[in-house]
Design a protein around this motif. Structure first.
Motif, PDB file in Angstrom:
ATOM      1  N   LEU A  30      19.474  -2.017 -41.116  1.00 22.03           N
ATOM      2  CA  LEU A  30      20.798  -2.374 -40.608  1.00 22.03           C
ATOM      3  C   LEU A  30      21.841  -2.240 -41.697  1.00 22.03           C
ATOM      4  O   LEU A  30      21.610  -2.619 -42.848  1.00 22.03           O
ATOM      5  N   ALA A  31      23.007  -1.710 -41.310  1.00 18.30           N
ATOM      6  CA  ALA A  31      24.173  -1.685 -42.185  1.00 18.30           C
ATOM      7  C   ALA A  31      25.371  -2.106 -41.355  1.00 18.30           C
ATOM      8  O   ALA A  31      25.461  -1.778 -40.167  1.00 18.30           O
ATOM      9  N   ALA A  32      26.301  -2.843 -41.967  1.00 14.30           N
ATOM     10  CA  ALA A  32      27.444  -3.347 -41.211  1.00 14.30           C
ATOM     11  C   ALA A  32      28.624  -3.595 -42.127  1.00 14.30           C
ATOM     12  O   ALA A  32      28.462  -3.881 -43.317  1.00 14.30           O
ATOM     13  N   VAL A  33      29.829  -3.506 -41.545  1.00 16.07           N
ATOM     14  CA  VAL A  33      31.050  -3.872 -42.251  1.00 16.07           C
ATOM     15  C   VAL A  33      31.896  -4.714 -41.312  1.00 16.07           C
ATOM     16  O   VAL A  33      31.984  -4.441 -40.113  1.00 16.07           O
ATOM     17  N   ALA A  34      32.492  -5.779 -41.863  1.00 18.20           N
ATOM     18  CA  ALA A  34      33.360  -6.679 -41.107  1.00 18.20           C
ATOM     19  C   ALA A  34      34.639  -6.888 -41.916  1.00 18.20           C
ATOM     20  O   ALA A  34      34.586  -7.249 -43.089  1.00 18.20           O
ATOM     21  N   ASP A  35      35.776  -6.658 -41.272  1.00 15.52           N
ATOM     22  CA  ASP A  35      37.086  -6.763 -41.907  1.00 15.52           C
ATOM     23  C   ASP A  35      37.815  -7.939 -41.263  1.00 15.52           C
ATOM     24  O   ASP A  35      38.262  -7.854 -40.119  1.00 15.52           O
ATOM     25  N   GLY A  36      37.907  -9.053 -42.000  1.00 15.90           N
ATOM     26  CA  GLY A  36      38.486 -10.264 -41.447  1.00 15.90           C
ATOM     27  C   GLY A  36      39.989 -10.198 -41.308  1.00 15.90           C
ATOM     28  O   GLY A  36      40.686  -9.477 -42.025  1.00 15.90           O
ATOM     29  N   MET A  37      40.510 -10.976 -40.370  1.00 14.51           N
ATOM     30  CA  MET A  37      41.949 -11.019 -40.118  1.00 14.51           C
ATOM     31  C   MET A  37      42.292 -12.390 -39.549  1.00 14.51           C
ATOM     32  O   MET A  37      41.425 -13.116 -39.056  1.00 14.51           O
ATOM     33  N   GLY A  38      43.568 -12.757 -39.612  1.00 13.76           N
ATOM     34  CA  GLY A  38      43.984 -14.021 -39.035  1.00 13.76           C
ATOM     35  C   GLY A  38      45.360 -14.425 -39.489  1.00 13.76           C
ATOM     36  O   GLY A  38      45.869 -13.925 -40.500  1.00 13.76           O
ATOM     37  N   GLY A  39      45.981 -15.331 -38.756  1.00 12.16           N
ATOM     38  CA  GLY A  39      47.290 -15.836 -39.119  1.00 12.16           C
ATOM     39  C   GLY A  39      47.119 -16.912 -40.175  1.00 12.16           C
ATOM     40  O   GLY A  39      46.822 -16.649 -41.327  1.00 12.16           O
ATOM     41  N   MET A  40      47.264 -18.182 -39.777  1.00 10.26           N
ATOM     42  CA  MET A  40      47.018 -19.270 -40.715  1.00 10.26           C
ATOM     43  C   MET A  40      45.527 -19.444 -40.976  1.00 10.26           C
ATOM     44  O   MET A  40      45.115 -20.151 -41.885  1.00 10.26           O
ATOM     45  N   ALA A  41      44.714 -18.816 -40.144  1.00  2.80           N
ATOM     46  CA  ALA A  41      43.266 -18.926 -40.301  1.00  2.80           C
ATOM     47  C   ALA A  41      42.780 -17.996 -41.393  1.00  2.80           C
ATOM     48  O   ALA A  41      43.441 -17.037 -41.768  1.00  2.80           O
ATOM     49  N   ALA A  42      41.579 -18.257 -41.874  1.00  2.00           N
ATOM     50  CA  ALA A  42      41.011 -17.463 -42.961  1.00  2.00           C
ATOM     51  C   ALA A  42      40.129 -16.352 -42.408  1.00  2.00           C
ATOM     52  O   ALA A  42      39.069 -16.627 -41.848  1.00  2.00           O
ATOM     53  N   GLY A  43      40.562 -15.107 -42.568  1.00  2.00           N
ATOM     54  CA  GLY A  43      39.773 -13.983 -42.083  1.00  2.00           C
ATOM     55  C   GLY A  43      38.448 -13.849 -42.788  1.00  2.00           C
ATOM     56  O   GLY A  43      37.476 -13.358 -42.219  1.00  2.00           O
ATOM     57  N   GLU A  44      38.385 -14.316 -44.055  1.00  2.00           N
ATOM     58  CA  GLU A  44      37.119 -14.213 -44.779  1.00  2.00           C
ATOM     59  C   GLU A  44      36.046 -15.102 -44.162  1.00  2.00           C
ATOM     60  O   GLU A  44      34.859 -14.821 -44.296  1.00  2.00           O
ATOM     61  N   VAL A  45      36.483 -16.166 -43.476  1.00  5.28           N
ATOM     62  CA  VAL A  45      35.514 -17.012 -42.786  1.00  5.28           C
ATOM     63  C   VAL A  45      34.885 -16.231 -41.637  1.00  5.28           C
ATOM     64  O   VAL A  45      33.661 -16.203 -41.476  1.00  5.28           O
ATOM     65  N   ALA A  46      35.717 -15.570 -40.826  1.00  5.34           N
ATOM     66  CA  ALA A  46      35.219 -14.810 -39.678  1.00  5.34           C
ATOM     67  C   ALA A  46      34.311 -13.673 -40.102  1.00  5.34           C
ATOM     68  O   ALA A  46      33.251 -13.439 -39.494  1.00  5.34           O
ATOM     69  N   SER A  47      34.683 -12.963 -41.155  1.00  3.86           N
ATOM     70  CA  SER A  47      33.867 -11.818 -41.573  1.00  3.86           C
ATOM     71  C   SER A  47      32.530 -12.276 -42.141  1.00  3.86           C
ATOM     72  O   SER A  47      31.487 -11.666 -41.867  1.00  3.86           O
ATOM     73  N   GLN A  48      32.543 -13.366 -42.915  1.00  2.25           N
ATOM     74  CA  GLN A  48      31.274 -13.834 -43.477  1.00  2.25           C
ATOM     75  C   GLN A  48      30.375 -14.425 -42.391  1.00  2.25           C
ATOM     76  O   GLN A  48      29.154 -14.205 -42.396  1.00  2.25           O
ATOM     77  N   LEU A  49      30.965 -15.178 -41.452  1.00  2.00           N
ATOM     78  CA  LEU A  49      30.173 -15.695 -40.335  1.00  2.00           C
ATOM     79  C   LEU A  49      29.518 -14.554 -39.566  1.00  2.00           C
ATOM     80  O   LEU A  49      28.365 -14.651 -39.131  1.00  2.00           O
ATOM     81  N   THR A  50      30.258 -13.472 -39.391  1.00  2.00           N
ATOM     82  CA  THR A  50      29.738 -12.323 -38.651  1.00  2.00           C
ATOM     83  C   THR A  50      28.580 -11.664 -39.383  1.00  2.00           C
ATOM     84  O   THR A  50      27.538 -11.364 -38.788  1.00  2.00           O
ATOM     85  N   ILE A  51      28.729 -11.445 -40.684  1.00  2.00           N
ATOM     86  CA  ILE A  51      27.646 -10.833 -41.451  1.00  2.00           C
ATOM     87  C   ILE A  51      26.426 -11.748 -41.484  1.00  2.00           C
ATOM     88  O   ILE A  51      25.274 -11.288 -41.381  1.00  2.00           O
ATOM     89  N   GLU A  52      26.645 -13.055 -41.593  1.00  2.59           N
ATOM     90  CA  GLU A  52      25.522 -13.992 -41.549  1.00  2.59           C
ATOM     91  C   GLU A  52      24.808 -13.934 -40.197  1.00  2.59           C
ATOM     92  O   GLU A  52      23.595 -14.087 -40.118  1.00  2.59           O
ATOM     93  N   ALA A  53      25.578 -13.691 -39.120  1.00  3.52           N
ATOM     94  CA  ALA A  53      24.990 -13.630 -37.783  1.00  3.52           C
ATOM     95  C   ALA A  53      24.212 -12.342 -37.546  1.00  3.52           C
ATOM     96  O   ALA A  53      23.209 -12.332 -36.819  1.00  3.52           O
TER      97      ALA A  53
END
Length: 264
Positions: A30-53
């Motif tokens: 498996l190989a994957a890339v996730a590019d986080g984004m968000g307003g006041m929220a932290a995109g790095e949280v979403a991208s890391q949660l995704t890679i962990e999942a």
């Protein structure tokens, strides 16, 4: 003939952003890339949660079950994001792209949401295999603007769907492998500033994956580095893989309670 994957991932903050919201995975299957984004929220949280999942799906999965596995991968990532937003409303609005490649030993399967991209280098020619989920791509598809106009459009970074804990419609594809295939998964920090032709030449010039990935990062930085840059390279070889899988590559542990700058 036994086909095996070798993979490598490199990420860089770029020259403009104050942090890096990209995260990647380079594994045995498996190989994957996730590019986080968000307003006041932290995109790095979403991208890391995704890679962990998605990481637990790095296993040998049959051709018949690949798309089902990729669908489960997306659902798992979305569920983790939803849970975190529900527990911490300050994260409302965070999201991430996901482009992931899964290899069964005899077939590639690809899933895509957002504007990160997957390219395949085969017989010396680099071809983009994903379609951006963006506002400007929609305009291109409708014949309103040209590809050249899309490259400089002021809303070129506006995505039309991403993983945000809500229902999405991912794109899936299956691709028969050929020995010598080289895949590139990347965030738009690379594809937005480095041309297809230059990426093609670089991937041919640098056979070593780490050197190639670092060179692609360097080219994006030389072009101004306006965004986070993440490169995942995957080589398909005849024979056993020579190195252990790299695993997850994220810039830093996310601080879930700290607001982040707004990024596209």
């Amino acid at each position: 003939m036994t086909l095996q994957l070798r993979s490598a991932a490199v990420t860089d903050r770029g020259l403009i952003r104050s942090g890096n919201q990209d995260c990647a995975y380079a594994g045995r299957y498996l190989a994957a890339v996730a590019d986080g984004m968000g307003g006041m929220a932290a995109g790095e949280v979403a991208s890391q949660l995704t890679i962990e999942a998605v990481a637990p799906f790095d296993s040998l999965i049959s051709d018949e079950q690949q798309v089902e596995a990729l669908h489960a991968m997306v659902e798992a990532a979305n569920a983790r994001i939803h849970e975190h937003v529900s527990a911490n409303p300050t994260l409302q609005g965070m999201g991430t792209t996901l482009t992931a490649l899964l290899f069964s030993g005899s077939l590639f399967a690809l899933v895509h949401v957002g504007d990160s991209r997957a390219y395949l280098l085969r017989d010396g020619k680099l071809v983009q295999l994903t379609r951006d989920d963006t506002y400007v791509q929609m305009l291109v598809d409708e014949g309103v603007i040209t590809e050249a106009e899309a490259d400089v459009h002021p809303r070129r970074s506006v995505v039309t769907q991403a993983l945000q804990g809500e229902a999405v419609a991912p794109a899936y594809a299956k691709i028969p492998p050929e020995a010598g295939d080289r895949w590139l998964l990347c965030s738009d920090g690379l594809s937005g500033v480095v041309s297809l032709e230059t990426m093609n030449e670089t991937m041919l010039e640098y056979p070593d994956m780490q050197e190639c990935a670092k060179r692609l990062i360097d080219l994006a930085l030389r072009a101004g580095g306006p965004d986070n840059i993440t490169v995942v390279l995957v080589d398909l070889i005849d024979g056993a893989a020579e190195t252990d899988p790299q695993g997850a590559t994220c810039a830093a542990e996310p601080a879930e309670t700290a607001p982040a700058e707004k990024v596209a």
